[in-house]
Each structure stands twice: as C-alpha cells, then as structure tokens.
Design a protein around this motif. Structure first.
Motif, PDB file in Angstrom:
ATOM      1  N   GLY A  77       0.805  -1.212   0.000  1.00  0.00           N
ATOM      2  CA  GLY A  77       0.000   0.000   0.000  1.00  0.00           C
ATOM      3  C   GLY A  77       0.839   1.263   0.000  1.00  0.00           C
ATOM      4  O   GLY A  77       0.472   2.265   0.616  1.00  0.00           O
ATOM      5  N   LEU A  78       1.974   1.226  -0.694  1.00  0.00           N
ATOM      6  CA  LEU A  78       2.898   2.361  -0.723  1.00  0.00           C
ATOM      7  C   LEU A  78       2.790   3.136  -2.023  1.00  0.00           C
ATOM      8  O   LEU A  78       2.315   2.612  -3.032  1.00  0.00           O
ATOM      9  N   GLU A  79       3.248   4.384  -1.988  1.00  0.00           N
ATOM     10  CA  GLU A  79       3.366   5.165  -3.207  1.00  0.00           C
ATOM     11  C   GLU A  79       4.645   4.784  -3.929  1.00  0.00           C
ATOM     12  O   GLU A  79       5.559   4.178  -3.361  1.00  0.00           O
ATOM     13  N   PHE A  80       4.718   5.184  -5.176  1.00  0.00           N
ATOM     14  CA  PHE A  80       5.880   4.866  -6.011  1.00  0.00           C
ATOM     15  C   PHE A  80       7.179   5.324  -5.365  1.00  0.00           C
ATOM     16  O   PHE A  80       8.135   4.549  -5.211  1.00  0.00           O
ATOM     17  N   ILE A  81       7.235   6.592  -4.951  1.00  0.00           N
ATOM     18  CA  ILE A  81       8.488   7.116  -4.414  1.00  0.00           C
ATOM     19  C   ILE A  81       8.848   6.446  -3.090  1.00  0.00           C
ATOM     20  O   ILE A  81      10.027   6.306  -2.750  1.00  0.00           O
ATOM     21  N   GLU A  82       7.832   5.999  -2.333  1.00  0.00           N
ATOM     22  CA  GLU A  82       8.109   5.306  -1.077  1.00  0.00           C
ATOM     23  C   GLU A  82       8.797   3.971  -1.332  1.00  0.00           C
ATOM     24  O   GLU A  82       9.693   3.571  -0.583  1.00  0.00           O
ATOM     25  N   VAL A  83       8.385   3.286  -2.388  1.00  0.00           N
ATOM     26  CA  VAL A  83       9.039   2.018  -2.736  1.00  0.00           C
ATOM     27  C   VAL A  83      10.458   2.276  -3.219  1.00  0.00           C
ATOM     28  O   VAL A  83      11.393   1.534  -2.877  1.00  0.00           O
ATOM     29  N   ILE A  84      10.649   3.343  -4.010  1.00  0.00           N
ATOM     30  CA  ILE A  84      11.987   3.686  -4.492  1.00  0.00           C
ATOM     31  C   ILE A  84      12.925   3.919  -3.313  1.00  0.00           C
ATOM     32  O   ILE A  84      14.048   3.394  -3.261  1.00  0.00           O
ATOM     33  N   ARG A  85      12.476   4.662  -2.340  1.00  0.00           N
ATOM     34  CA  ARG A  85      13.308   4.956  -1.166  1.00  0.00           C
ATOM     35  C   ARG A  85      13.553   3.690  -0.336  1.00  0.00           C
ATOM     36  O   ARG A  85      14.650   3.475   0.182  1.00  0.00           O
ATOM     37  N   LYS A  86      12.549   2.856  -0.226  1.00  0.00           N
ATOM     38  CA  LYS A  86      12.682   1.601   0.519  1.00  0.00           C
ATOM     39  C   LYS A  86      13.745   0.710  -0.119  1.00  0.00           C
ATOM     40  O   LYS A  86      14.593   0.136   0.579  1.00  0.00           O
ATOM     41  N   LEU A  87      13.720   0.596  -1.440  1.00  0.00           N
ATOM     42  CA  LEU A  87      14.691  -0.251  -2.134  1.00  0.00           C
ATOM     43  C   LEU A  87      16.091   0.349  -2.080  1.00  0.00           C
ATOM     44  O   LEU A  87      17.085  -0.371  -1.946  1.00  0.00           O
ATOM     45  N   ALA A  88      16.169   1.679  -2.187  1.00  0.00           N
ATOM     46  CA  ALA A  88      17.480   2.328  -2.124  1.00  0.00           C
ATOM     47  C   ALA A  88      18.144   2.071  -0.769  1.00  0.00           C
ATOM     48  O   ALA A  88      19.342   1.767  -0.694  1.00  0.00           O
ATOM     49  N   LYS A  89      17.361   2.175   0.300  1.00  0.00           N
ATOM     50  CA  LYS A  89      17.906   1.891   1.632  1.00  0.00           C
ATOM     51  C   LYS A  89      18.312   0.424   1.738  1.00  0.00           C
ATOM     52  O   LYS A  89      19.339   0.093   2.346  1.00  0.00           O
ATOM     53  N   ARG A  90      17.521  -0.442   1.158  1.00  0.00           N
ATOM     54  CA  ARG A  90      17.811  -1.882   1.163  1.00  0.00           C
ATOM     55  C   ARG A  90      19.176  -2.161   0.538  1.00  0.00           C
ATOM     56  O   ARG A  90      19.914  -3.037   0.999  1.00  0.00           O
ATOM     57  N   TRP A  91      19.514  -1.397  -0.492  1.00  0.00           N
ATOM     58  CA  TRP A  91      20.757  -1.639  -1.223  1.00  0.00           C
ATOM     59  C   TRP A  91      21.921  -0.779  -0.739  1.00  0.00           C
ATOM     60  O   TRP A  91      22.920  -0.611  -1.433  1.00  0.00           O
ATOM     61  N   GLY A  92      21.759  -0.203   0.459  1.00  0.00           N
ATOM     62  CA  GLY A  92      22.895   0.410   1.134  1.00  0.00           C
ATOM     63  C   GLY A  92      23.160   1.866   0.856  1.00  0.00           C
ATOM     64  O   GLY A  92      24.226   2.383   1.227  1.00  0.00           O
ATOM     65  N   TYR A  93      22.214   2.563   0.256  1.00  0.00           N
ATOM     66  CA  TYR A  93      22.424   3.978  -0.019  1.00  0.00           C
ATOM     67  C   TYR A  93      22.032   4.820   1.195  1.00  0.00           C
ATOM     68  O   TYR A  93      21.072   4.500   1.902  1.00  0.00           O
ATOM     69  N   THR A  94      22.754   5.871   1.427  1.00  0.00           N
ATOM     70  CA  THR A  94      22.466   6.747   2.547  1.00  0.00           C
ATOM     71  C   THR A  94      21.308   7.677   2.201  1.00  0.00           C
ATOM     72  O   THR A  94      20.910   7.806   1.041  1.00  0.00           O
ATOM     73  N   GLU A  95      20.793   8.337   3.228  1.00  0.00           N
ATOM     74  CA  GLU A  95      19.664   9.249   3.029  1.00  0.00           C
ATOM     75  C   GLU A  95      20.015  10.349   2.030  1.00  0.00           C
ATOM     76  O   GLU A  95      19.171  10.782   1.246  1.00  0.00           O
ATOM     77  N   GLN A  96      21.270  10.796   2.056  1.00  0.00           N
ATOM     78  CA  GLN A  96      21.697  11.871   1.156  1.00  0.00           C
ATOM     79  C   GLN A  96      21.770  11.411  -0.301  1.00  0.00           C
ATOM     80  O   GLN A  96      21.664  12.222  -1.223  1.00  0.00           O
ATOM     81  N   GLN A  97      21.959  10.124  -0.513  1.00  0.00           N
ATOM     82  CA  GLN A  97      22.101   9.605  -1.872  1.00  0.00           C
ATOM     83  C   GLN A  97      20.778   9.160  -2.478  1.00  0.00           C
ATOM     84  O   GLN A  97      20.697   8.938  -3.680  1.00  0.00           O
ATOM     85  N   ILE A  98      19.743   9.051  -1.627  1.00  0.00           N
ATOM     86  CA  ILE A  98      18.460   8.553  -2.103  1.00  0.00           C
ATOM     87  C   ILE A  98      17.682   9.692  -2.749  1.00  0.00           C
ATOM     88  O   ILE A  98      17.645  10.804  -2.230  1.00  0.00           O
ATOM     89  N   PRO A  99      17.027   9.433  -3.880  1.00  0.00           N
ATOM     90  CA  PRO A  99      16.234  10.477  -4.535  1.00  0.00           C
ATOM     91  C   PRO A  99      15.176  11.044  -3.605  1.00  0.00           C
ATOM     92  O   PRO A  99      14.662  10.342  -2.728  1.00  0.00           O
ATOM     93  N   GLY A 100      14.848  12.295  -3.807  1.00  0.00           N
ATOM     94  CA  GLY A 100      13.837  12.948  -2.988  1.00  0.00           C
ATOM     95  C   GLY A 100      12.434  12.581  -3.412  1.00  0.00           C
ATOM     96  O   GLY A 100      12.198  11.543  -4.011  1.00  0.00           O
ATOM     97  N   SER A 101      11.493  13.451  -3.136  1.00  0.00           N
ATOM     98  CA  SER A 101      10.086  13.127  -3.381  1.00  0.00           C
ATOM     99  C   SER A 101       9.608  13.564  -4.750  1.00  0.00           C
ATOM    100  O   SER A 101       8.418  13.548  -5.026  1.00  0.00           O
ATOM    101  N   ASN A 102      10.522  13.976  -5.647  1.00  0.00           N
ATOM    102  CA  ASN A 102      10.119  14.417  -6.975  1.00  0.00           C
ATOM    103  C   ASN A 102      10.865  13.667  -8.060  1.00  0.00           C
ATOM    104  O   ASN A 102      11.757  14.212  -8.711  1.00  0.00           O
ATOM    105  N   PRO A 103      10.539  12.376  -8.284  1.00  0.00           N
ATOM    106  CA  PRO A 103      11.202  11.616  -9.325  1.00  0.00           C
ATOM    107  C   PRO A 103      10.852  12.146 -10.704  1.00  0.00           C
ATOM    108  O   PRO A 103       9.861  12.866 -10.873  1.00  0.00           O
ATOM    109  N   ASN A 104      11.663  11.782 -11.691  1.00  0.00           N
ATOM    110  CA  ASN A 104      11.418  12.196 -13.064  1.00  0.00           C
ATOM    111  C   ASN A 104      10.017  11.789 -13.488  1.00  0.00           C
ATOM    112  O   ASN A 104       9.606  10.649 -13.314  1.00  0.00           O
TER     113      ASN A 104
END
Length: 254
Positions: A77-104
């Motif tokens: 039940g997540l939004e698109f950007i929430e899943v993107i951030r979830k996966l980025a954290k899963r793969w070891g990216y820091t908060e600063q490296q993860i895309p913000g709330s305005n994807p292309n």
C-alpha cells in the motif's frame, strides 16, 4: 557511492525481481519462470507467474502485474516514491544519496491517469470524477475514468487536485471488489467525498467497505486494521472523528 537516479533503482528491481517478490510470497520454479498463488485475489491454484529474464510478473487469474515495484506498491500500500526509497535503503544507499520526493515524471507516468489533464475542464464542470474498472485499455472520457487496476495514491492526489468528489462504479466481481477496496484506501486520505455504487444506489465508502467485507470474507482483524489506517489518514480531526463514529455504528450495531 554516487547518488542514485530513479531509473537505476527501477532497473535493479527488475534484475532482482525473484528475490524481491519471493520475500512476500512463496515462489516455485517452473521452467524458466516462477509461479505462486496471487496475493491480490483468492485462489488455490497458482496463476501468478514471475519472469526473471524480462523482470516482470503477471497474474493470469485477476490480470494484475507489471514490475516488481508495482507489486510492492500493491502489497504494501505504498506510493511509487516510497518504494523507491525503501529499495534504495535496502541496497545500502544513505539518506543523502536517495532520490527525494520528486522523481522524473517520465518514470512515474504510467502510475498516473491517461487523458486526465485534457479532461480537467469537463471534470470540474461536473464537480466529480466517475471511476469504472475494466480489463480493456484505460483512459479518460469526459468526467469518466476507466482503470484496469486499483487507484494508487498518486492517482488519488491527481483527482483531489481537481475535485472533492469521486464515485466508483464497480461490477460486483471478486476482482473489481478487490480493486474498489484498495482504491478506497488510496482515495479517502485525499478526498472528502467518496461514494460507491452498490446494487443501484450510491453508498458511502464506509458502507461499501462493509459490503465488500461481507462479500470477500476478509479476515476480521485484517479488515479492522485496514479501515482504522484509512480513517487515521484523514487529516481533519473533526472529519476523522465523524467517520470513526459512523464506522463503529454501522459495523458494530447495538
């Protein structure tokens, strides 16, 4: 490690589709693909197929399926950007490296409603959006939108930017009842007026959920948690209290 762009996360999710979906449901290898019972409708014989070569999944029972991100959006039940951030954290990216709330926009375009921008004038004139579900190609005609899957939160926000009233007109098939239920969960936090056609009459979203609960035989605890989350997401305190009281009186009559 360099900053991530959204498309790179989408691409990696396709590469790891078996691992990602396998964390939610039990997959069984069958030839070059994997199969499982679909979690988005009731079934005893597996009809969901995962194709690791193409990085896609498809349920031949209810018609759901596209990317692994789409699977996680529906399941959690997540939004698109929430899943993107979830996966980025899963793969070891820091908060600063993860895309913000305005994807292309081109990346999220398929989660938005075709033809909606062009139909805004007609929709505003009617003061509402009518939603019908279909397995045919989706689109917008006048103030009627046809969808071949549940409404996502991104779409709910689109609708809320135009009107405050949405009416859902599902056929009472198991698939469309499930889509309606999930669509209500997305719509209610963003719109003040959501009604559903039921046996020839428009009923409130609370009444619709109760009808669907009785039709789908959803476990009571699961249903109660879902409705509580739905009501809790309403930002206006008074409105939230009104719907909570209404639900209690309708679902637990004395």
């Amino acid at each position: 490690m360099p900053p991530l762009d959204v498309q790179s996360i989408v691409d990696r999710s396709r590469d790891e589709i078996v691992e990602l979906i396998g964390e939610y449901i039990q997959l069984k290898k069958q030839g070059s693909s994997y199969v499982a019972c679909c979690p988005f409708h009731d079934e005893k014989t597996p009809s969901l197929s995962v194709n690791p070569k193409k990085g896609i999944w498809k349920c031949f029972g209810c018609g759901a399926g596209t990317s692994p991100i789409d699977f996680i959006m529906q399941y959690d039940g997540l939004e698109f950007i929430e899943v993107i951030r979830k996966l980025a954290k899963r793969w070891g990216y820091t908060e600063q490296q993860i895309p913000g709330s305005n994807p292309n926009r081109s990346t999220i375009k398929r989660y938005l409603t075709p033809g909606l921008a062009e139909a805004k004038q007609a929709i505003r004139k009617e003061g509402k959006i009518i939603i019908r579900f279909t397995n045919e190609p989706i689109g917008t005609h006048g103030h009627t939108v046809t969808l071949n899957r549940p409404i996502y939160s991104l779409q709910a926000k689109e609708f809320a930017s135009i009107v405050e009233k949405v009416e859902l007109y599902p056929s009472q098939t198991p698939q469309e009842l499930e889509w309606t239920r999930k669509s209500i969960y997305s719509l209610v936090p963003h719109l003040r007026d959501v009604h559903v056609e039921w046996n020839g009459s428009l009923v409130t979203w609370v009444d619709a959920l109760i009808h669907i609960f009785n039709e789908e035989s959803i476990p009571l605890e699961e249903f109660e948690r879902a409705v509580i989350r739905c009501i809790a997401a309403i930002s206006e305190p008074l409105e939230r209290d009104i719907w909570q009281t209404y639900f209690v009186n309708q679902f637990y009559p004395k």
